[in-house]
Design a protein around this motif. Structure first.
Motif, PDB file in Angstrom:
ATOM      1  N   ALA A  62       0.751  -1.193  -0.011  1.00 42.46           N
ATOM      2  CA  ALA A  62      -0.059  -0.198   0.132  1.00 42.46           C
ATOM      3  C   ALA A  62       1.093   1.290   0.080  1.00 42.46           C
ATOM      4  O   ALA A  62       0.583   2.368  -0.707  1.00 42.46           O
ATOM      5  N   GLU A  63       2.010   1.201   0.623  1.00 43.56           N
ATOM      6  CA  GLU A  63       2.832   2.416   0.928  1.00 43.56           C
ATOM      7  C   GLU A  63       3.593   2.561  -0.476  1.00 43.56           C
ATOM      8  O   GLU A  63       3.830   3.892  -0.815  1.00 43.56           O
ATOM      9  N   ILE A  64       3.852   1.565  -1.054  1.00 42.03           N
ATOM     10  CA  ILE A  64       4.437   1.579  -2.451  1.00 42.03           C
ATOM     11  C   ILE A  64       3.641   2.219  -3.504  1.00 42.03           C
ATOM     12  O   ILE A  64       4.008   2.986  -4.514  1.00 42.03           O
ATOM     13  N   GLU A  65       2.481   1.853  -3.423  1.00 50.11           N
ATOM     14  CA  GLU A  65       1.401   2.312  -4.338  1.00 50.11           C
ATOM     15  C   GLU A  65       0.960   3.793  -4.112  1.00 50.11           C
ATOM     16  O   GLU A  65       0.960   4.433  -5.123  1.00 50.11           O
ATOM     17  N   SER A  66       1.056   3.747  -2.819  1.00 47.24           N
ATOM     18  CA  SER A  66       0.795   5.383  -2.633  1.00 47.24           C
ATOM     19  C   SER A  66       1.837   6.330  -3.220  1.00 47.24           C
ATOM     20  O   SER A  66       1.863   7.513  -3.508  1.00 47.24           O
ATOM     21  N   LEU A  67       3.275   5.621  -2.982  1.00 51.34           N
ATOM     22  CA  LEU A  67       4.420   6.684  -3.548  1.00 51.34           C
ATOM     23  C   LEU A  67       4.283   6.700  -4.899  1.00 51.34           C
ATOM     24  O   LEU A  67       4.770   7.751  -5.356  1.00 51.34           O
ATOM     25  N   ARG A  68       3.988   5.696  -5.616  1.00 48.83           N
ATOM     26  CA  ARG A  68       3.985   5.904  -7.132  1.00 48.83           C
ATOM     27  C   ARG A  68       3.067   6.773  -7.523  1.00 48.83           C
ATOM     28  O   ARG A  68       3.063   7.674  -8.287  1.00 48.83           O
ATOM     29  N   LYS A  69       1.896   6.814  -6.769  1.00 51.20           N
ATOM     30  CA  LYS A  69       0.679   7.801  -7.068  1.00 51.20           C
ATOM     31  C   LYS A  69       1.223   9.291  -6.916  1.00 51.20           C
ATOM     32  O   LYS A  69       0.904  10.139  -7.869  1.00 51.20           O
ATOM     33  N   SER A  70       1.923   9.413  -6.007  1.00 54.26           N
ATOM     34  CA  SER A  70       2.530  10.791  -5.594  1.00 54.26           C
ATOM     35  C   SER A  70       3.596  11.347  -6.782  1.00 54.26           C
ATOM     36  O   SER A  70       3.446  12.186  -6.968  1.00 54.26           O
ATOM     37  N   GLU A  71       4.311  10.180  -6.934  1.00 53.14           N
ATOM     38  CA  GLU A  71       5.456  10.671  -8.042  1.00 53.14           C
ATOM     39  C   GLU A  71       4.868  10.924  -9.223  1.00 53.14           C
ATOM     40  O   GLU A  71       5.365  11.867 -10.282  1.00 53.14           O
ATOM     41  N   LEU A  72       3.674  10.041  -9.644  1.00 50.54           N
ATOM     42  CA  LEU A  72       3.036  10.280 -10.949  1.00 50.54           C
ATOM     43  C   LEU A  72       2.349  11.675 -10.858  1.00 50.54           C
ATOM     44  O   LEU A  72       2.058  12.340 -11.990  1.00 50.54           O
ATOM     45  N   SER A  73       1.595  12.032 -10.026  1.00 53.13           N
ATOM     46  CA  SER A  73       1.023  13.309  -9.586  1.00 53.13           C
ATOM     47  C   SER A  73       2.109  14.384  -9.784  1.00 53.13           C
ATOM     48  O   SER A  73       1.781  15.411 -10.475  1.00 53.13           O
ATOM     49  N   ILE A  74       3.372  14.179  -9.366  1.00 56.34           N
ATOM     50  CA  ILE A  74       4.444  15.449  -9.400  1.00 56.34           C
ATOM     51  C   ILE A  74       4.818  15.339 -10.982  1.00 56.34           C
ATOM     52  O   ILE A  74       5.053  16.590 -11.685  1.00 56.34           O
ATOM     53  N   LEU A  75       4.899  14.337 -11.369  1.00 57.47           N
ATOM     54  CA  LEU A  75       5.233  14.214 -12.843  1.00 57.47           C
ATOM     55  C   LEU A  75       4.422  14.686 -14.010  1.00 57.47           C
ATOM     56  O   LEU A  75       4.733  15.642 -14.753  1.00 57.47           O
ATOM     57  N   GLU A  76       3.134  14.602 -13.463  1.00 52.34           N
ATOM     58  CA  GLU A  76       1.967  15.293 -14.571  1.00 52.34           C
ATOM     59  C   GLU A  76       2.208  16.806 -14.469  1.00 52.34           C
ATOM     60  O   GLU A  76       1.889  17.073 -15.362  1.00 52.34           O
ATOM     61  N   LYS A  77       2.386  17.348 -13.268  1.00 53.74           N
ATOM     62  CA  LYS A  77       2.611  18.737 -13.192  1.00 53.74           C
ATOM     63  C   LYS A  77       3.727  19.232 -14.060  1.00 53.74           C
ATOM     64  O   LYS A  77       3.731  20.466 -14.829  1.00 53.74           O
ATOM     65  N   VAL A  78       4.811  18.302 -14.012  1.00 53.87           N
ATOM     66  CA  VAL A  78       6.169  18.901 -14.501  1.00 53.87           C
ATOM     67  C   VAL A  78       6.122  18.559 -15.973  1.00 53.87           C
ATOM     68  O   VAL A  78       6.193  19.519 -16.848  1.00 53.87           O
ATOM     69  N   PHE A  79       5.242  17.667 -16.602  1.00 51.02           N
ATOM     70  CA  PHE A  79       5.044  17.364 -17.849  1.00 51.02           C
ATOM     71  C   PHE A  79       4.396  18.539 -18.390  1.00 51.02           C
ATOM     72  O   PHE A  79       4.528  18.992 -19.573  1.00 51.02           O
ATOM     73  N   GLU A  80       3.189  18.911 -17.807  1.00 47.21           N
ATOM     74  CA  GLU A  80       2.405  19.775 -18.173  1.00 47.21           C
ATOM     75  C   GLU A  80       2.996  21.071 -18.772  1.00 47.21           C
ATOM     76  O   GLU A  80       2.769  22.011 -19.449  1.00 47.21           O
ATOM     77  N   PHE A  81       3.931  21.396 -17.482  1.00 44.10           N
ATOM     78  CA  PHE A  81       4.735  22.606 -17.715  1.00 44.10           C
ATOM     79  C   PHE A  81       5.647  22.573 -18.811  1.00 44.10           C
ATOM     80  O   PHE A  81       5.725  23.685 -19.746  1.00 44.10           O
ATOM     81  N   PHE A  82       6.555  21.538 -19.022  1.00 46.17           N
ATOM     82  CA  PHE A  82       7.465  21.645 -20.096  1.00 46.17           C
ATOM     83  C   PHE A  82       6.956  21.505 -21.380  1.00 46.17           C
ATOM     84  O   PHE A  82       7.643  21.640 -22.239  1.00 46.17           O
ATOM     85  N   SER A  83       5.872  20.617 -21.339  1.00 42.32           N
ATOM     86  CA  SER A  83       5.244  20.222 -22.733  1.00 42.32           C
ATOM     87  C   SER A  83       4.992  21.351 -23.783  1.00 42.32           C
ATOM     88  O   SER A  83       5.207  21.178 -24.836  1.00 42.32           O
ATOM     89  N   LYS A  84       4.865  22.557 -22.969  1.00 41.78           N
ATOM     90  CA  LYS A  84       4.933  23.483 -23.835  1.00 41.78           C
ATOM     91  C   LYS A  84       6.007  24.150 -24.620  1.00 41.78           C
ATOM     92  O   LYS A  84       5.714  24.823 -25.635  1.00 41.78           O
ATOM     93  N   LYS A  85       6.945  23.418 -24.359  1.00 39.06           N
ATOM     94  CA  LYS A  85       8.190  23.957 -25.055  1.00 39.06           C
ATOM     95  C   LYS A  85       8.771  22.762 -26.006  1.00 39.06           C
ATOM     96  O   LYS A  85      10.151  22.759 -26.056  1.00 39.06           O
ATOM     97  N   GLN A  86       7.723  21.748 -26.170  1.00 35.71           N
ATOM     98  CA  GLN A  86       8.408  20.685 -26.769  1.00 35.71           C
ATOM     99  C   GLN A  86       9.081  20.883 -27.970  1.00 35.71           C
ATOM    100  O   GLN A  86      10.041  20.341 -28.433  1.00 35.71           O
TER     101      GLN A  86
END
Length: 246
Positions: free
Chosen positions: A50-74
């Motif tokens: 459960a902790e690992i799954e929670s960690l993955r979700k947290s990392e993916l949430s962070i990545l989603e924000k990062v991707f959304e920001f930098f994808s504008k400069k693809q």
């Protein structure tokens, strides 16, 4: 078969129970079926999953924000990758073969014309290809130098723009070198497929899957060829080429 009165196991042809003496004919036949014991997962293991799954979700949430920001400069990242490729290509220069052989043939024919004045016309005719080779080699050198200057200028503008864009993302959880959206997508894919639990783990996996020699050569060349530009623009980053991390 078991005794229905006391539960003692009976022999095949028993008439009376050897324990309580009850007659077999007077009691119903007791049968037992095997019931498998359910496998119990230790609470600590379940908690760990459960902790690992929670960690993955947290990392993916962070990545989603990062991707959304930098994808504008693809498009800018793609242009940057191309500029780096072209800078390395033209910085190596063109072959000197045409200049060398053109010079040799021209010198040889001039010498032959001096030694044999009667053959001067023939030497001039044969000298035309040699002179063209010499001129062609020089033109290729000039063109390569002009191309290098053009792509260096493009590299300078793109690297400055991408780095400034990176600084706008406060406390970015990913180092600038790996902010190309194509690389971010690969990082996200590794976490979604459970091959990595964190962003750092995913980056390490990506690096292990690449041809380290090619990446090192590319980075070394671009650092060498853009050293003066990086010193002027004060951009301390060489953005990783996405083609090595597909």
């Amino acid at each position: 078969m078991f005794c229905s009165n006391c539960g003692t196991r009976l022999l095949e042809n028993a008439v009376f129970c050897t324990n309580c003496g009850k007659k077999v004919a007077d009691m119903p036949i007791a049968t037992y079926s095997y019931q498998p014991t359910p496998v119990m997962v230790a609470p600590s293991v379940m908690q760990q999953h459960a902790e690992i799954e929670s960690l993955r979700k947290s990392e993916l949430s962070i990545l989603e924000k990062v991707f959304e920001f930098f994808s504008k400069k693809q498009l800018h990242y793609d242009a940057y990758d191309d500029a780096c490729e072209q800078v390395n290509k033209y910085a190596r220069g063109t072959s000197n073969a045409l200049i060398i052989w053109g010079s040799i043939f021209t010198a040889f024919l001039v010498l032959m014309g001096v030694i044999s004045p009667r053959e001067i016309v023939m030497c001039l005719i044969l000298g035309i290809p040699a002179i063209l080779m010499l001129i062609g080699g020089i033109l290729l050198k000039v063109n390569a130098r002009n191309k290098l200057h053009y792509y260096l200028e493009g590299y300078a503008n793109l690297s400055q723009e991408l780095y400034n864009n990176y600084l706008e993302f406060e406390d970015c959880p990913i180092v600038a070198e790996y902010t190309n959206p194509r690389i971010l997508y690969s990082i996200s894919h590794l976490i979604k497929t459970c091959r990595a639990n964190t962003i750092n783990e995913a980056i390490n996996i990506l690096n292990s899957q690449t041809n380290a020699a090619l990446v090192t050569r590319h980075i070394t060349e671009i650092k060498k060829n853009t050293f003066e530009i990086n010193a002027q623009t004060r951009v301390p980053v060489i953005f990783a080429p996405s083609k090595f991390f597909d």
